[in-house]
Design a protein around this motif. Structure first.
Motif, PDB file in Angstrom:
ATOM      1  N   PHE A  18      -5.602   5.080 -16.799  1.00  0.00           N
ATOM      2  CA  PHE A  18      -6.647   5.577 -17.700  1.00  0.00           C
ATOM      3  C   PHE A  18      -6.856   4.635 -18.872  1.00  0.00           C
ATOM      4  N   LEU A  19      -5.781   4.107 -19.428  1.00  0.00           N
ATOM      5  CA  LEU A  19      -5.896   3.198 -20.565  1.00  0.00           C
ATOM      6  C   LEU A  19      -6.639   1.923 -20.165  1.00  0.00           C
ATOM      7  N   ALA A  20      -6.414   1.463 -18.927  1.00  0.00           N
ATOM      8  CA  ALA A  20      -7.140   0.285 -18.445  1.00  0.00           C
ATOM      9  C   ALA A  20      -8.629   0.584 -18.313  1.00  0.00           C
ATOM     10  N   VAL A  21      -8.970   1.800 -17.879  1.00  0.00           N
ATOM     11  CA  VAL A  21     -10.377   2.210 -17.789  1.00  0.00           C
ATOM     12  C   VAL A  21     -10.984   2.294 -19.187  1.00  0.00           C
ATOM     13  N   GLU A  32      -9.871  -4.384 -11.475  1.00  0.00           N
ATOM     14  CA  GLU A  32      -9.622  -5.824 -11.488  1.00  0.00           C
ATOM     15  C   GLU A  32      -8.394  -6.164 -12.334  1.00  0.00           C
ATOM     16  N   THR A  33      -8.263  -5.477 -13.455  1.00  0.00           N
ATOM     17  CA  THR A  33      -7.120  -5.727 -14.342  1.00  0.00           C
ATOM     18  C   THR A  33      -5.807  -5.331 -13.684  1.00  0.00           C
ATOM     19  N   LEU A  34      -5.814  -4.201 -12.982  1.00  0.00           N
ATOM     20  CA  LEU A  34      -4.593  -3.664 -12.381  1.00  0.00           C
ATOM     21  C   LEU A  34      -4.376  -4.120 -10.945  1.00  0.00           C
ATOM     22  N   HIS A  35      -5.356  -4.853 -10.404  1.00  0.00           N
ATOM     23  CA  HIS A  35      -5.285  -5.314  -8.998  1.00  0.00           C
ATOM     24  C   HIS A  35      -5.171  -4.121  -8.047  1.00  0.00           C
ATOM     25  N   LEU A  36      -5.986  -3.109  -8.330  1.00  0.00           N
ATOM     26  CA  LEU A  36      -6.072  -1.927  -7.472  1.00  0.00           C
ATOM     27  C   LEU A  36      -7.508  -1.800  -6.964  1.00  0.00           C
ATOM     28  N   THR A  37      -7.672  -1.053  -5.882  1.00  0.00           N
ATOM     29  CA  THR A  37      -9.023  -0.808  -5.389  1.00  0.00           C
ATOM     30  C   THR A  37      -9.708   0.214  -6.286  1.00  0.00           C
TER      31      THR A  37
END
Length: 317
Positions: A18-21, A32-37
């Motif tokens: 959530f913090l990345a969002v 993209e930051t977390l390298h997740l889909t």
């Protein structure tokens, strides 16, 4: 209370996502930051929203507009994640032995070699504090029972306490006399011979005294006890001075690290009395990272360093 709070906040990983969002402004930026889909990020945010039961943002065109709950959660998430970073830093410091205290209680005779063991360890980990307590055997047993120290050092282990131990170093007990003593020039002396000489003994409760008494009992020898002295150094000086032509039996380490000026080691048959040094701690006691690191050091290079020094002193270890 804790479980209900956890259910509302969600998992640490969900807070990270959530913090990345929040900081990236979009699902795409977070993925993209977390390298997740993107579907993975969306799924975790959905679960977090369900756990909190409040909307965290609204989609306005391609832009995310965060609600008051979203802003509040972002602030809290930063604090929580920052706390975990701080915790990891502190644990890393301990793993790296950048801080902390090592507590050791030792019987008096071991004070001759323990500093030689601690010196190199302290040089390697200069921020570690050492608390060293020197006492007689009974006092160290009392500290062991109370769990006051990381380790206790004995030459004779207590038998009525559940403990874990490692055997560390040989501790030969040898007979000493002043250089001018009639026995000093003898090449070989029978054990029975020393029964005629005035004997200087450590106090009751001393591990050295216990070992001597057990040894003499085994050999059916009665010593001519003339003086009880509560210090190895005081015994050495009393023997050096020729006080009553007295002799004594002490750990060879008191000579190796404490000096042997004006003293001779008597070549008495059946000696030295063979004992060992042990590190001991209460059974089941959880050793700290510092304590475990010190124990590993003791069993490897610390032990080898001391053995090398003892051999240089030509001690029979």
């Amino acid at each position: 209370m804790t479980s209900r709070l956890h259910a509302h906040i969600g998992t640490i990983r969900q807070l990270e996502i959530f913090l990345a969002v929040y900081e990236g402004g979009s699902i795409t930026a977070a993925s993209e930051t977390l390298h997740l889909t993107q579907p993975t990020v969306s799924m975790q945010i959905k679960k977090l929203v369900e756990a909190i039961d409040m909307p965290l943002y609204e989609q306005v065109g391609r832009k995310l507009v965060f609600t008051d709950a979203g802003h509040t959660l972002a602030t809290t998430a930063k604090d929580v994640l920052s706390s975990f970073v701080d915790l990891e830093t502190k644990l890393s410091d301990l793993r790296g032995l950048k801080s902390g205290t090592l507590k050791i209680a030792v019987v008096t005779t071991s004070q001759y070699f323990i500093p030689h063991l601690l010196g190199p360890f302290c040089q390697r980990y200069p921020a570690i504090d050492i608390q060293l307590k020197v006492a007689n055997r009974q006092q160290v047993i009392d500290r062991l029972t109370a769990g006051k120290d990381d380790f206790c050092v004995f030459s004779h282990l207590p038998e009525d306490i559940a403990i874990e131990t490692i055997e560390f170093l040989p501790n030969p007990l040898v007979a000493i006399a002043p250089q001018h003593h009639p026995l000093a020039t003898k090449k070989r002396i029978q054990l029975e011979t020393i029964t005629n000489a005035p004997f200087l003994m450590r106090e009751k409760g001393s591990g050295t005294r216990f070992a001597i008494e057990e040894f003499m009992k085994e050999h059916q020898i009665q010593l001519n006890l003339k003086m009880t002295i509560e210090s190895n150094e005081a015994i050495k000086h009393a023997v050096m001075s020729g006080l009553g032509l007295g002799i004594s039996i002490l750990s060879a380490h008191t000579l190796a690290f404490g000096g042997r000026s004006r003293l001779v080691e008597l070549p008495i048959k059946a000696l030295p009395i063979k004992t060992h040094w042990y590190f001991a701690w209460l059974q089941g006691k959880q050793l700290s990272i510092i304590a475990n690191t010190f124990l590993n050091y003791v069993q490897s290079e610390g032990k080898e360093t001391l053995l090398s020094e003892l051999h240089q002193e030509k001690l029979d270890v």
